[in-house]
Design an enzyme around this catalytic site. Sequence first.
Site, short mmCIF file in Angstrom:
data_model
loop_
_atom_site.label_atom_id
_atom_site.label_comp_id
_atom_site.label_asym_id
_atom_site.label_seq_id
_atom_site.Cartn_x
_atom_site.Cartn_y
_atom_site.Cartn_z
N CYS A 7 3.42 3.74 -7.21
CA CYS A 7 4.44 2.93 -6.55
C CYS A 7 5.37 2.24 -7.55
CB CYS A 7 3.79 1.87 -5.67
SG CYS A 7 2.84 2.56 -4.29
N HIS A 30 9.28 0.77 1.81
CA HIS A 30 8.67 1.08 0.51
C HIS A 30 8.78 2.58 0.28
CE1 HIS A 30 6.16 1.33 -2.91
NE2 HIS A 30 4.97 1.20 -2.34
N CYS A 63 2.15 -3.47 -7.41
CA CYS A 63 0.84 -2.84 -7.46
C CYS A 63 1.00 -1.34 -7.38
CB CYS A 63 -0.05 -3.35 -6.33
SG CYS A 63 0.61 -3.07 -4.66
N GLY A 77 -1.04 2.74 -7.28
CA GLY A 77 -2.20 3.54 -6.99
C GLY A 77 -3.05 3.80 -8.23
#
Length: 393
Positions: free
Chosen positions: A91, A349, A379, A381
């Site tokens: 992300c 997102h 944050c 993955g």
Amino acid sequence: MTRAVIVDAVRTASGKGKPGGGLSTVHPVDLLSQTLQALLARNDIDPGSIEDIVAGCVSQTGEQALNIARTAALAAGLPIEVPGTTVDRQCGSSQQAAHFAAQGVIAGAYDIVIACGVESMSRIPMGASSQGQDPNVAPLAQRFPESLVGQGISAELIAARWKLSREQLDEYSARSHKLAAAAIRSGHFDRETIPVTRPDGTVHTENETVRAQTTAEGLAGLRTSFESDELGARFPEIDWRITAGNSSPLTDAASAVLVMSEERAAALGLAPRARFHSFAVTGSDPLLMLTGVVPATKKVLHRAGLTIDDIDTFEVNEAFAPVPLAWLADVGADPAKLNPAGGAIALGHALGASGTRLLTTMLANLEASGGRFGLQTMCEGGGMANATIIERI
């Protein structure tokens, strides 16, 4: 030391990441190429002077394969001498692209570079590039015998461990939509948002993931998304609180930031909007893969020689509502400074595009408030997080 500055930043309006969404008919290469064209059209520079295109993209398969940074640059009409490379830090991919671009300028490797990102989740489903990949294969499973889980379960674990109620999650999510809707009405996003022309000639300009009428009471009626007896037995602390309403929606979007050395911007007569101040990236517990924003924030503040109270605005990606709420609880920031124009729960997102989208929005927030420092964290993955501090000029 050479300083890296942001000359301009743009993003597309968000499109629902499903068939029929406002950007679903736009090929991801075209989505990014139109964003690059819009960025260049707003700034009087020679396209041949761009030394690299660094793009974030998570699902690098199908229509997003074959180094989309390069194919989008060519589709945008940039000279063939302008190269491109595509980054995957999940992300945070385009936030990492911005780091690489700025760090390249600081190191003297670039004078002019574009950091950008794209994701068409309507055309390339989330997880498409990971088909056939098992996160629990040996020897990884030997190190993590509990076995790793998806991000939705990580969000559930965070909600449980930080004792965040369903009501808190839904109230925060409604706040995101309320703030984003207010920003749209006030014209706050007008400077940063660029139109996208669809194949049929119509133009997409609407942030269609924003639902202005969203309330916490309405969100309370939604079913939980990840509930299962098997996972409930493994993680008895989970109380099943994550829904589609307190999570970020699947989204199509692209975004781009024009980065230069301060000296080159001055030579071209361009007025930088901000400079990159500090960077950090960190790994975190892959089971609680969304908590890296906390140590990343502390790390970047330490490197910057700043405190949490020195920061005027924060962009913490709202992958799921527990992420910014747990971040707030641990770092002690002023909640009013957090995502003041709404976050990803409302604005969407689009994975690979989100890093430079948050940077674009944070820059606008600083300019609107007259603040000096902005801090962005994302944050990622697998248990990672990036953090960036910029300083408004």
